[in-house]
Structure formats: structure tokens, C-alpha cells
Design a protein around this motif. Sequence first.
Motif, PDB file in Angstrom:
ATOM      1  N   PHE A   1      -3.409  48.470  59.192  1.00 62.40           N
ATOM      2  CA  PHE A   1      -2.335  48.847  58.865  1.00 62.40           C
ATOM      3  C   PHE A   1      -2.036  49.258  57.683  1.00 62.40           C
ATOM      4  CE2 PHE A   1      -1.782  45.446  62.349  1.00 62.40           C
ATOM      5  CZ  PHE A   1      -1.177  46.443  63.213  1.00 62.40           C
ATOM      6  N   ALA A   2      -1.566  50.211  57.333  1.00 63.11           N
ATOM      7  CA  ALA A   2      -1.415  50.454  55.723  1.00 63.11           C
ATOM      8  C   ALA A   2      -0.243  49.744  55.137  1.00 63.11           C
ATOM      9  CB  ALA A   2      -0.972  52.133  55.818  1.00 63.11           C
ATOM     10  N   ASP A   3       0.459  49.258  55.977  1.00 67.79           N
ATOM     11  CA  ASP A   3       1.584  48.265  55.398  1.00 67.79           C
ATOM     12  C   ASP A   3       2.262  47.473  56.437  1.00 67.79           C
ATOM     13  OD1 ASP A   3       3.812  47.797  53.874  1.00 67.79           O
ATOM     14  OD2 ASP A   3       5.049  48.826  54.721  1.00 67.79           O
ATOM     15  N   ASN A   4       2.420  46.388  56.046  1.00 68.45           N
ATOM     16  CA  ASN A   4       2.940  45.131  56.754  1.00 68.45           C
ATOM     17  C   ASN A   4       4.260  44.690  56.429  1.00 68.45           C
ATOM     18  OD1 ASN A   4       0.409  44.703  58.849  1.00 68.45           O
ATOM     19  ND2 ASN A   4      -0.362  44.533  56.745  1.00 68.45           N
ATOM     20  N   GLN A   5       5.233  44.456  57.138  1.00 65.29           N
ATOM     21  CA  GLN A   5       6.687  44.037  56.727  1.00 65.29           C
ATOM     22  C   GLN A   5       7.188  43.187  58.104  1.00 65.29           C
ATOM     23  OE1 GLN A   5       9.321  46.470  54.723  1.00 65.29           O
ATOM     24  NE2 GLN A   5       7.761  48.071  54.595  1.00 65.29           N
TER      25      GLN A   5
END
Length: 214
Positions: free
Chosen positions: A2-6
Motif C-alpha cells: 500500500f502506498a498509504d495506510n490509515q
Amino acid sequence: MFADNQALALFPTTVWLHRLEQERAARMNETIRNKLLSMLQPGAETLENTRHQTDKNLHTLPEFQEFAEVLMTAAKGATDFLKIAEEGMEITSCWANINTKGGTTKPHTHPNNYLGGVYYVDTPEGSGSIEFEDPRIQPKLISPRFKGPTAENSGHVTVDVEPGMLLLFPAWLVHSVKPNPSDQMRISISFNLMFSAFTEKVSPVQWKGKVATT
Ligand SMILES: [Fe+2]
């Protein structure tokens, strides 16, 4: 991967917790305790399994003026935190709960107010906690096992409390108090806060009609 995790915490329920300066809490609590003990019926402290409650006007008594100031300061912090634009909030009720040994407070909310809360004067051994319940039904429909409790996977939270601590929370948040196991009385002050000009300024619809009515 993933390029980003939130993990977005949507619709969080906030409980504001304040600890008074120790010296101020000791002084204020002594004044409050003395006044409350003078209001109790003779022998009231010996009645087990009892929750004595005062009238709801403690905030109007001279002995509670410092407490009322503390409370309004905390309320301002909460409304600033929520970025509430409405001006003016007031204490609508303020009463004491004096739980003798075995005395408890069943789950309840504080209807017809925006914020509710409680301040602690005396929390004898074993009585220093308050229980909060997630009022949403949906999360309870499926209840898997969890590796450990978190704010996100718990529908029931116990908060440890102590003398000089002030809790503020949405008035709709269900809360309760377990039986006091101590021979000493558990003393707390509950209160409600509401917008002063609610019907005048908050209740009316905020939009403007496009068709002239005159
Ligand atoms: Fe309450």
C-alpha cells in the motif's frame, strides 16, 4: 504493497478528563465535603446500599462557586475542542451523589442537555471508577474474540477516577457506577450543561427561505 495506510476514527466519542491542581482540589473538596455532610440526615452515612442525592441546585450555593468556575472553564475547553460556534452555555443542574457501602448508580444518561459530567470529592478504596457504554446497537451484533481491549473494539470502558478529577462527556453517553465496596462514603458531584439560548438561537432552522413570506 500500500502506498498509504490509515485507520480513520469516524464519529469518535470524547470524554474530557481534567485533574485539578492538588492544592486547589484539597481545599475545594474540603469546603464541598463539609457542606454536603451538613446537609445529610443524621445517621445517613450508616445506611448501607444507599445513594443519597441532594437537590439539583448546588451550583447556586456559595460553597460551590469555585467549583462552578472550574466547571465552566472545562466546558469552554470542550466546546472549543468541538469548535462549537454557539455563545453561552450554563449549568442547568448540579447535585451530589453520596454512595454508602454497597451504594451504586445504574446506567443512565443526562437527557435534555448537551454535556453532562461528574467531579470527584472522595473515592474510597475500590470505588474509584466509572463505567461507560457504547450506545450504538450495531457494533454489538457480531462480537468476535479480541486479542486485547482497545478503544475501537470495546463497547464497555472503565475509567479510573480520583478526588480532584473532572469528567465531561456528551449527555447521551450511558454511564454507571459499581457498588461502593468501602465503609467510607463515595462522594461525587454530577452536573448538566446546556446552551443558554437554545430555543432562541439553536433550535430555529439555520437555512433561509427563498420565497418571500411578506
Ligand atoms: Fe450521570
